[in-house]
Design an enzyme around this catalytic site. Sequence first.
Site, PDB file in Angstrom:
ATOM      1  N   LYS A  82       0.839  -1.201   0.000  1.00  0.00           N
ATOM      2  CA  LYS A  82       0.000   0.000   0.000  1.00  0.00           C
ATOM      3  C   LYS A  82       0.876   1.253   0.000  1.00  0.00           C
ATOM      4  O   LYS A  82       0.586   2.226  -0.707  1.00  0.00           O
ATOM      5  CB  LYS A  82      -0.939  -0.010   1.217  1.00  0.00           C
ATOM      6  CG  LYS A  82      -2.055  -1.041   1.080  1.00  0.00           C
ATOM      7  CD  LYS A  82      -2.804  -1.281   2.382  1.00  0.00           C
ATOM      8  CE  LYS A  82      -3.766  -2.460   2.236  1.00  0.00           C
ATOM      9  NZ  LYS A  82      -4.419  -2.843   3.491  1.00  0.00           N
TER      10      LYS A  82
ATOM     11  N   GLN B 189      -4.246  -1.543   9.712  1.00  0.00           N
ATOM     12  CA  GLN B 189      -4.129  -2.856   9.078  1.00  0.00           C
ATOM     13  C   GLN B 189      -4.693  -3.939  10.003  1.00  0.00           C
ATOM     14  O   GLN B 189      -4.332  -4.025  11.172  1.00  0.00           O
ATOM     15  CB  GLN B 189      -2.647  -3.147   8.754  1.00  0.00           C
ATOM     16  CG  GLN B 189      -2.419  -4.452   8.014  1.00  0.00           C
ATOM     17  CD  GLN B 189      -3.107  -4.496   6.642  1.00  0.00           C
ATOM     18  OE1 GLN B 189      -3.042  -3.544   5.870  1.00  0.00           O
ATOM     19  NE2 GLN B 189      -3.781  -5.598   6.344  1.00  0.00           N
TER      20      GLN B 189
ATOM     21  N   ASP C 219     -11.050   3.191   4.459  1.00  0.00           N
ATOM     22  CA  ASP C 219     -11.498   1.805   4.310  1.00  0.00           C
ATOM     23  C   ASP C 219     -13.027   1.715   4.312  1.00  0.00           C
ATOM     24  O   ASP C 219     -13.586   0.664   4.018  1.00  0.00           O
ATOM     25  CB  ASP C 219     -10.954   0.938   5.460  1.00  0.00           C
ATOM     26  CG  ASP C 219      -9.620   0.291   5.111  1.00  0.00           C
ATOM     27  OD1 ASP C 219      -9.424  -0.043   3.929  1.00  0.00           O
ATOM     28  OD2 ASP C 219      -8.782   0.135   6.020  1.00  0.00           O
TER      29      ASP C 219
END
Length: 292
Positions: free
Chosen positions: A54, A98, A121
């Site tokens: 990422k 994460q 997200d």
Amino acid sequence: MAVTILDGKATAKAIREELQLEVQQWVNDGGPVPTLAAVLVGDDPASRVYVRNKERACQQAGMFSRLTHLPTDTSTAALLKLLDQLNADPAIHGILVQLPLPSQIDSQTVLDHVCPQKDVDAFAPENVGLLVQGRPRFLPCTPHGVLQLLHRYSIPTRGKHVVVVGRSDIVGKPMANMLVQRDCGLGPEYANATVTIGHSLTANLADITRQADILIAAVGRPRLITADMVRPGAVVIDVGINRVEDGLVGDVHYEEVAKVAAAITPVPGGVGPLTIAMLLRNTMLACRLQQA
Ligand code: NAD
């Protein structure tokens, strides 16, 4: 009829190139460089790889990424304190925590603590609610990646029966929520589906999956979906990523199902690369919304 392989890697590359131009234009026009803060707790090898990928993708798109790597024994309180700082920092536009987090951490409390305007997200309850009501702020990355793939291969969902196997908050539920909307940002052809959700307690799963025009598997069980569960000519999207002895496989028995499907995503190289591309798009969008 030959099966079409839906190439997520090439599609994600095209999207990231488009995004790179968008970022360039935005910065040339005086906008701040979109910046993603990634939070990694512990030493899970797969999570480290995901975060590294990422970060690299951010840099390639002309964005900044800022990684905070905390030890495995980090407490929920310490993580909330870090999120308070990131939430308040005007130089940070998107925040990514994460998953999975170590077991002593209350993951739900942590995810709920990310400021909704920086929740790239799209996990925050406010963002989930907006999506369900058909007025999304951010589209959840993996389901959005699936829709982008269908869009770019001209596989409309309008009026189609889509069966989603899996009901997680990250993939299954938001995927279904996007598909039933009248328009989820890609036009009415890529929404307006008739959706069935299958899960671990669904009776006669194969009877349901065989009814799908488009079958989306997001389960986390290697090769669960076999050829007899797929209607000949169906489109099969495999979100699963499972590590087995001979490498990475999806939730779909690829070799078998490719013989009956009209189109199928490979694993790896299917949905995975699109998830990252959509995260970058959300970071650019978050940056725009925060400057507006
Ligand atoms: P999860 O474990 O949170 O949810 C799995 C879902 O599958 C559950 O809702 C459960 O009810 C259902 N399920 C379990 N066993 C089943 C069975 N035998 N039959 C029918 N349904 C069953 O998982 P998740 O986070 O949604 O992830 C699913 C898979 O997708 C995993 O392999 C994960 O690694 C992968 N994933 C990939 C991406 C990507 O970018 N490609 C992103 C997120 C998750």
